[in-house]
Design an enzyme around this catalytic site. Structure first.
Site, PDB file in Angstrom:
ATOM      1  N   LYS A   1     -14.369  -0.268  -3.701  1.00 46.52           N
ATOM      2  CA  LYS A   1     -15.441   0.100  -2.765  1.00 46.52           C
ATOM      3  C   LYS A   1     -16.556   0.832  -3.508  1.00 46.52           C
ATOM      4  O   LYS A   1     -17.738   0.541  -3.322  1.00 46.52           O
ATOM      5  CB  LYS A   1     -14.896   1.035  -1.668  1.00 46.52           C
TER       6      LYS A   1
ATOM      7  N   HIS B   1       8.932 -26.284  -1.399  1.00 45.80           N
ATOM      8  CA  HIS B   1       8.270 -27.377  -2.111  1.00 45.80           C
ATOM      9  C   HIS B   1       7.113 -26.877  -2.975  1.00 45.80           C
ATOM     10  O   HIS B   1       6.319 -27.663  -3.462  1.00 45.80           O
ATOM     11  CB  HIS B   1       7.804 -28.439  -1.113  1.00 45.80           C
TER      12      HIS B   1
ATOM     13  N   GLU C   1       0.821  -1.218   0.000  1.00 43.42           N
ATOM     14  CA  GLU C   1       0.000   0.000   0.000  1.00 43.42           C
ATOM     15  C   GLU C   1       0.851   1.263   0.000  1.00 43.42           C
ATOM     16  O   GLU C   1       0.421   2.309  -0.471  1.00 43.42           O
ATOM     17  CB  GLU C   1      -0.932   0.029   1.224  1.00 43.42           C
TER      18      GLU C   1
END
Ligand code: PA5
Length: 458
Positions: free
Chosen positions: A433, A314, A293
Site C-alpha cells: 500500500k 487433473h 494472514e
C-alpha cells in the site's frame, strides 16, 4: 459435534503420544486466548461473537434484527445488489453464499425471488469494474459497502463510482439504497454515512476483518441471498461451546490445531484444504486468508493452499502424488447432500459408463475421495506420502457451515499461539500500500516516490 477429526490417515506421520505430548502447549494457548493474556488480545471480540450477536450484547444491540430488516428491504426493492469489500470484508460473505447456493447462485436469483448479488471493490482491475457496472444498467440496485477502516483503496475507489451511480439514479432517495458496514465511530466511511444518512452496521473494534464473517459483514449479504442466518449463528454457537474445553481429547477443534502443528514441525510446510464440492471454492479462499494472514509472519507459518477435487486432481494431483514431500492435505468431507443426481442406465452403453448407472452421483464422488485418500497416503500402498487430516461434517447446510466457520477461526487462533505469533495482526499487508500510494503521487509520499521510481528503473 458437527466436525469430527479423522486422523486414521496420519499413520506413519503422527503418533498417538505426540498428540499427548503437545496437549500442554495447546492448553497454554487455550489459557492465553480465554484469559486474554496472549498477543493481540485487543482483537478477541470474535471469541464470543456468535453468542453476543444473538443476545445483542455490547455493540450488537439490535443489529441482528436490523440486518434481517435491511435484507428484506433489499430483497423487495432491488434487482441487483453490489457488495463492495476486500479481504475479510468480502471473502466470508461470498464463501457462505456460494457454499450454500452454489457457484452459479445468481442464475437462480429470479426463480427464488431474490436479487442478483455481485462482489466488487476487491481489486483494481478496470476490466472487472466495467463488467460490474454493466450489470446495474437500467435495473434497480442497492449497494452494501463493507470496510472497517473505511479507507481501503480498492473498496473506497469502487464505492466512489457506485455512490455516484446511485445518486444519479435515485437522487434524494439515494441514501435508502446504500448500506455501510464499518467502524462504529471512526473512519471516512462512517463520517460519510452519518452525513448522508446511510444505514450503518458495526464491525466492533475488537473484531479483525478476517474474523468478522459472523457480523453484518457476512450476515447482511448472506441474508439478502435468502440463507438462514439464524441457523448459521446457531451452528457457530454450538462450535463455540464445543471448542471451549481445554482438553485436546475432548475438543476436535484443538485436535485439528495440534495435528497441523505437529505436521508443520515435521517439515510439512504447506496445508492444502481439499473439498469435493465446487461450491466450496470460496470457502477455500476464506480459509487461505484466515490462516495466511494469521500465521504467516516472523518468518514462520504453514502456507495455506487449496484444491477442489476431483477437478484439481487433473492439475495438482500429480504433484501431490509424486512431487516434493512438503504438503499435507486437510480434506473437508460432507457426508450427505440434498442436491444429489441419479445416474441412469443407457441401453447401448456406447460410452462404457454403465458401471456407474443406477446410483447417485454422490456415491461416485465418495469413491473418488476414497480412491484419492488411498492413492495419496501410505495406507494405499501406491507410494503416496501425503498426510491426510479428514474433517468429517454431516452435511453442507447453514448450521454446519456456521459451525465450521467458528471451528476454523478458533483452530487458527490456537495454532497461531502454538506457533508463537500474534494471529490477529497483519503488518505485512501495509508494504504494497505504501509503495502504491507513493507511486501514485499521494501527498506525503513524495520522497518515497523518487526512491521507488529509481529502483524500478533498475
Ligand atoms: O483481515 C483483515 O483485517 C483484512 O483482510 C481486511 O479485512 C481488509 O484489508 C479490508 O480492510 P477494511 O475492512 O478496513 O477495508
Amino acid at each position: 459435534m458437527a466436525v469430527k477429526v479423522n486422523s486414521a490417515f496420519l499413520d506413519g506421520f503422527v503418533r498417538e503420544d505426540e498428540l499427548t505430548n503437545i496437549a500442554p502447549q495447546c492448553a497454554l494457548a487455550h489459557e492465553a486466548l480465554h484469559s486474554g493474556t496472549g498477543a493481540g488480545n485487543d482483537f478477541l471480540g470474535w471469541l464470543n461473537l456468535p453468542s453476543d450477536y444473538v443476545t445483542g450484547a455490547g455493540d450488537f444491540k439490535g443489529e441482528l434484527a436490523r440486518v434481517k430488516a435491511a435484507a428484506q428491504k433489499i430483497r423487495k426493492d432491488s434487482e441487483v445488489v453490489i457488495v463492495l469489500g476486500i479481504g475479510g470484508s468480502y471473502l466470508g460473505a461470498r464463501a457462505v453464499i456460494e457454499a450454500l447456493k452454489g457457484t452459479l447462485y445468481n442464475s437462480t436469483a429470479k426463480k427464488e425471488g431474490r436479487p442478483e448479488l455481485y462482489f466488487a471493490g476487491s481489486s483494481l482491475s478496470p476490466a472487472y469494474m466495467n463488467e460490474i457496472l454493466s450489470l446495474v444498467d437500467g435495473r434497480d440496485f442497492s449497494v452494501i459497502v463493507v470496510s472497517k477502516s473505511g479507507t481501503t483503496t480498492e473498496t473506497a475507489l469502487a464505492f466512489r463510482v457506485f455512490k455516484k451511480l446511485v445518486e444519479e439514479k435515485y437522487g434524494d432517495k439515494a441514501n435508502e439504497r446504500i448500506y455501510a458496514v464499518t467502524d462504529k465511530a471512526r473512519g471516512t466511511l462512517k463520517g460519510l454515512s452519518d452525513a448522508k444518512g446511510y444505514e450503518t452496521f458495526v464491525i466492533p473494534d475488537n473484531v479483525g476483518g478476517r474474523f468478522s464473517v459472523l457480523t453484518a459483514v457476512g450476515l447482511l449479504p448472506i441474508a439478502v441471498c435468502g440463507c438462514d442466518i439464524d441457523a448459521l449463528l446457531k451452528g457457530a454457537n454450538v462450535a463455540m461451546k464445543d471448542s471451549s474445553v481445554p482438553d485436546i481429547a475432548k475438543n476436535e477443534c484443538y485436535k485439528y490445531a495440534a495435528l497441523r502443528n505437529i505436521l508443520h514441525r515435521k517439515g510439512f510446510a504447506i496445508e492444502m484444504l481439499v473439498s469435493y464440492e465446487n461450491s466450496f471454492m470460496m470457502m477455500n479462499e476464506w480459509f487461505k486468508q484466515l490462516y495466511g494472514e494469521s500465521e504467516g509472519k516472523d518468518g514462520k507459518g504453514i502456507f495455506p493452499a487449496s484444491a477442489v477435487f476431483s477437478t484439481d486432481l487433473h492439475s495438482l494431483g500429480q504433484y501431490v502424488q509424486d512431487g516434493s514431500n512438503i504438503i499435507f492435505e486437510t480434506v473437508v468431507w460432507f457426508g450427505k447432500t440434498d442436491k444429489d443426481f441419479f445416474l441412469e442406465d443407457e441401453p447401448d452403453n456406447a460410452d462404457g459408463l454403465n458401471f456407474l448407472s443406477g446410483q447417485n452421483m454422490s456415491n461416485v464422488n465418495e469413491k473418488a475421495f476414497q480412491g484419492t485418500l488411498l492413492a495419496h497416503t501410505p495406507k494405499g500402498g501406491d507410494g503416496g506420502k501425503t498426510p491426510n487430516v479428514i474433517l468429517e461434517i454431516p452435511k453442507l447446510d447453514e448450521f454446519e457451515l456456521g459451525y465450521l466457520l467458528y471451528f476454523f477461526e478458533k483452530a487458527c487462533a490456537i495454532s497461531g499461539y502454538m506457533l508463537g505469533v500474534n494471529p490477529f495482526d497483519q503488518p505485512g499487508v501495509e508494504s504494497y500500500k505504501k509503495n502504491m500510494f507513493a507511486l501514485l503521487g499521494k501527498s506525503g509520499f513524495e520522497k518515497e516516490k523518487e526512491i521507488l521510481l529509481a529502483k524500478l528503473k533498475g
